[in-house]
Design a protein around this motif. Structure first.
Motif, PDB file in Angstrom:
ATOM      1  N   THR A  47       0.812  -1.217   0.000  1.00  0.00           N
ATOM      2  CA  THR A  47       0.000   0.000   0.000  1.00  0.00           C
ATOM      3  C   THR A  47       0.847   1.269   0.000  1.00  0.00           C
ATOM      4  O   THR A  47       0.390   2.313  -0.470  1.00  0.00           O
ATOM      5  N   SER A  48       2.069   1.201   0.521  1.00  0.00           N
ATOM      6  CA  SER A  48       2.954   2.368   0.507  1.00  0.00           C
ATOM      7  C   SER A  48       4.386   1.910   0.746  1.00  0.00           C
ATOM      8  O   SER A  48       4.655   1.199   1.721  1.00  0.00           O
ATOM      9  N   PHE A  59       3.883   6.485   5.799  1.00  0.00           N
ATOM     10  CA  PHE A  59       4.121   5.168   6.394  1.00  0.00           C
ATOM     11  C   PHE A  59       4.523   4.164   5.318  1.00  0.00           C
ATOM     12  O   PHE A  59       4.280   4.375   4.128  1.00  0.00           O
ATOM     13  N   GLY A  61       3.478   0.458   4.209  1.00  0.00           N
ATOM     14  CA  GLY A  61       2.321  -0.392   4.443  1.00  0.00           C
ATOM     15  C   GLY A  61       2.258  -1.550   3.472  1.00  0.00           C
ATOM     16  O   GLY A  61       2.601  -1.420   2.293  1.00  0.00           O
ATOM     17  N   ASP A 121      -3.266  -6.198   7.588  1.00  0.00           N
ATOM     18  CA  ASP A 121      -2.647  -4.990   7.043  1.00  0.00           C
ATOM     19  C   ASP A 121      -1.638  -4.473   8.058  1.00  0.00           C
ATOM     20  O   ASP A 121      -1.988  -4.260   9.225  1.00  0.00           O
ATOM     21  N   GLN A 123       1.218  -1.497   9.003  1.00  0.00           N
ATOM     22  CA  GLN A 123       1.738  -0.158   8.731  1.00  0.00           C
ATOM     23  C   GLN A 123       2.755   0.212   9.806  1.00  0.00           C
ATOM     24  O   GLN A 123       2.564  -0.104  10.988  1.00  0.00           O
ATOM     25  N   THR A 125       5.273   3.760  10.720  1.00  0.00           N
ATOM     26  CA  THR A 125       5.570   5.136  10.336  1.00  0.00           C
ATOM     27  C   THR A 125       7.073   5.402  10.363  1.00  0.00           C
ATOM     28  O   THR A 125       7.851   4.625  10.939  1.00  0.00           O
TER      29      THR A 125
END
Length: 297
Positions: A47-48, A59, A61, A121, A123, A125
């Motif tokens: 996702t990132s 973040f 992810g 999921d 994540q 930071t």
């Protein structure tokens, strides 16, 4: 009575085929009986994978899925590790670090995905990664990376991670690398207001043959180029109004990119971009050319 050789031959081959299959199954069973079943962590979606400096909600992810012979129930918990990879040593940073434990994830709260397997999921930071690795934010720069590694801990104490991987597991089908890179990026700063100067030339003198510099200012796109009528070159002023927030410049490829040269000077007089004709380091097409980590624009 005439003996039917064809029928006899077919019957013999059929019998041999079934005998061979039975023997083959037995061999396969003998091999797989001693096979130790492990577990993998399949990548569903990243996702990132960028960490903007100074952005509070940035973040790394990823969505992951546990797969094992018992539909994910063999895994007790997942350990998450992080390390820092200093790819800009010239800025005097701390250098690369060994990995450190970020946290341990219990599988108890994972949801069951569309294939009946546990999914979650994850994540983390930038501040969390800095804290885990002991790196100061002042020592990171655009292009540096954090590496995030997952390790499956099974109920019987066995562990599976990157070191136990193979090309089969990291490929497109399983997509189970266990190890991911998150790149440090610099968010755009407000550009200097006033006229930005684009000095452009073409070594052959016939224009840029379909190439251009694509300038995007707060979402509005403008193509700047040397056309055939201008031939060998031209200078264009691009106005940046006060209060503008984001400027982007990308190179759009044409038929004869090697002939192209340009210099872009921002409104504050700093040279932002430059390219010489027939250079070995021509601007790549479709890639942001402004270095946002250098605040000179």
């Amino acid at each position: 009575m005439k003996f039917n050789y064809k029928f006899f031959t077919a019957l013999a081959l059929t019998s041999l085929m079934f005998t061979s299959c039975d023997e083959g199954d037995a061999v396969v069973d003998d091999v797989t009986d001693g096979t130790e079943r492990g577990a993998i962590l399949r990548t569903v979606n990243v996702t990132s994978n960028e960490l903007p400096i100074g952005v509070a909600d940035g973040f790394f992810g990823v969505q992951l899925e546990i797969q094992d012979s018992e539909n994910g129930s063999l895994v007790d918990n997942i350990e998450v590790y992080a390390s820092f990879n200093d790819l800009t040593p010239d800025n005097g940073g701390p250098g690369s670090t060994d990995e450190s434990l970020v946290e341990t994830l219990s599988t108890a709260g994972f949801e069951i995905g569309e294939f009946g397997l546990p999914r979650f999921d994850y994540q983390v930071t930038l501040p969390q990664l800095l804290s885990a690795t002991g790196v100061a934010e002042a020592d990171i720069d655009g292009g540096d990376q954090f590496r995030v590694r997952f390790e499956l801990v099974l109920n019987d104490g066995r562990r599976y991670s990157f070191a136990q991987n193979s090309g089969t597991l990291t490929g497109s089908y399983f997509s189970s690398p266990f190890l991911y890179s998150a790149t440090i990026v610099c968010p755009p700063a407000a550009p200097a207001s006033g006229d930005w100067v684009f000095e452009m030339t073409d070594a052959y003198g016939d224009g840029w043959n379909g190439a251009s510099l694509l300038v995007t200012l707060d979402g509005v796109e403008t193509n700047i180029l040397v056309d055939e009528a201008e031939g060998g070159g031209s200078t264009e002023n691009f106005p940046v109004p006060a209060g503008s927030e984001v400027i982007s410049i990308q190179f759009v490829s044409g038929a004869w990119d090697g002939e192209i040269a340009f210099t872009v000077t921002s409104a504050n007089g700093n040279v932002i971009l430059t390219q010489e004709a027939y250079s070995d380091a021509n601007a790549p097409a479709g890639v942001e050319l402004i270095n946002y980590c250098v605040s000179n624009y």
